[in-house]
Motif scaffolding. Sequence first.
Motif, PDB file in Angstrom:
ATOM      1  N   UNK A 283       8.810  -3.056   8.069  1.00 44.13           N
ATOM      2  CA  UNK A 283       7.890  -4.151   7.758  1.00 44.13           C
ATOM      3  C   UNK A 283       8.631  -5.455   7.449  1.00 44.13           C
ATOM      4  N   UNK A 284       9.827  -5.581   8.015  1.00 43.38           N
ATOM      5  CA  UNK A 284      10.646  -6.780   7.859  1.00 43.38           C
ATOM      6  C   UNK A 284      10.120  -7.870   8.782  1.00 43.38           C
ATOM      7  N   UNK A 285       9.637  -8.945   8.199  1.00 43.26           N
ATOM      8  CA  UNK A 285       9.044 -10.026   8.990  1.00 43.26           C
ATOM      9  C   UNK A 285      10.047 -11.077   9.454  1.00 43.26           C
ATOM     10  N   UNK A 286      11.320 -10.920   9.101  1.00 43.90           N
ATOM     11  CA  UNK A 286      12.301 -11.954   9.420  1.00 43.90           C
ATOM     12  C   UNK A 286      12.649 -12.002  10.908  1.00 43.90           C
TER      13      UNK A 286
ATOM     14  N   UNK B  12      10.150   3.524   0.113  1.00 43.82           N
ATOM     15  CA  UNK B  12      11.274   2.693   0.512  1.00 43.82           C
ATOM     16  C   UNK B  12      12.055   3.197   1.706  1.00 43.82           C
ATOM     17  N   UNK B  13      11.786   4.412   2.162  1.00 46.62           N
ATOM     18  CA  UNK B  13      12.547   4.957   3.283  1.00 46.62           C
ATOM     19  C   UNK B  13      12.373   4.123   4.541  1.00 46.62           C
TER      20      UNK B  13
ATOM     21  N   UNK C 127       0.811  -1.218   0.000  1.00 47.32           N
ATOM     22  CA  UNK C 127       0.000   0.000   0.000  1.00 47.32           C
ATOM     23  C   UNK C 127       0.847   1.273   0.000  1.00 47.32           C
ATOM     24  N   UNK C 128       2.166   1.106   0.102  1.00 45.28           N
ATOM     25  CA  UNK C 128       3.048   2.262   0.035  1.00 45.28           C
ATOM     26  C   UNK C 128       3.327   2.928   1.362  1.00 45.28           C
ATOM     27  N   UNK C 129       3.013   2.249   2.458  1.00 44.22           N
ATOM     28  CA  UNK C 129       3.234   2.871   3.770  1.00 44.22           C
ATOM     29  C   UNK C 129       4.714   2.939   4.128  1.00 44.22           C
TER      30      UNK C 129
END
Length: 280
Positions: free
Chosen positions: A240-243, A234-235, A228-230
């Motif tokens: 939102x890294x799920x690792x 890319x900054x 959604x571009x939140x």
Amino acid sequence: MTNNEFENSYVLSQAEVDRFNSEGYLIFNGFFDDNLTQLLKEDVDQLMVNRATNGETNIMVFPALGPLTSEPTVVDRVANLMGTTFTHHHIHARWQGEGESGVSWHHDYEQMPQTNRSHLMVHVFIYLDGLNGEIGDLLVLPGSHQRIMARDAFRQFMYDDLPGSVTIDNLSPGSFIIVHSALQHARRPKPGGETFRRYFIDTSYCQHGILWPAGRRLCHLNQMAIDLGWDRNGKYTFLYDNSCFFDPHDYIEKFNTRNQGSLALYLTKEINSKHKGTKA
């Protein structure tokens, strides 16, 4: 990537960082602009309607609430406290009205079991219409984040004052508080609310470097945020890294089986086993 590798628009002073480390929270009174505050209130109002009518309740798709997870006013200050990259853990939102019940003393640090505070987790409490002494006051116990304890260690005290506790009941609209997630806090119910709504949002962030427990839907929601571009071109993709998450449901049965006596003994057995393998 460290927080110095992206342009940080909102920088904390060293005194603020030191105060957070000592007391476990920082108050930012009236820091959201009126337009953002109004848009967020409209989203929360619609969310409450949708919950009552079985409508859309996925907060990430709401036009103001979704991008709040990467709002620079908040995230850049959290970055100062983290000192490294970190990941969004959750967002909750609602308003509270007349007759709202209280919430007993507790903390929200995600760890299974509670054994250390090696890495930082924070919650951001957002009060869109501020606090005015009606419906519910926020109680905090400064310094309690430095103690290792179960989430409900003080629950028997309900929302009574504790030695050294602080009552927060006077905040301007658009205020937020960054709280160390291990800080003991409570909500004391108060009369009023006939003409006042207690708009409340909380977002949470976890420092990179370990695996954190998280709900099964989080990975989906974080990917949705990127789609959604939140991540703001890319900054803030690192948010939102799920690792850095694991699903605690996958480990509960095994943990309950092994959670007997001193867990350090299991580590000793593993070390001895590795030594034997090396000698062989």
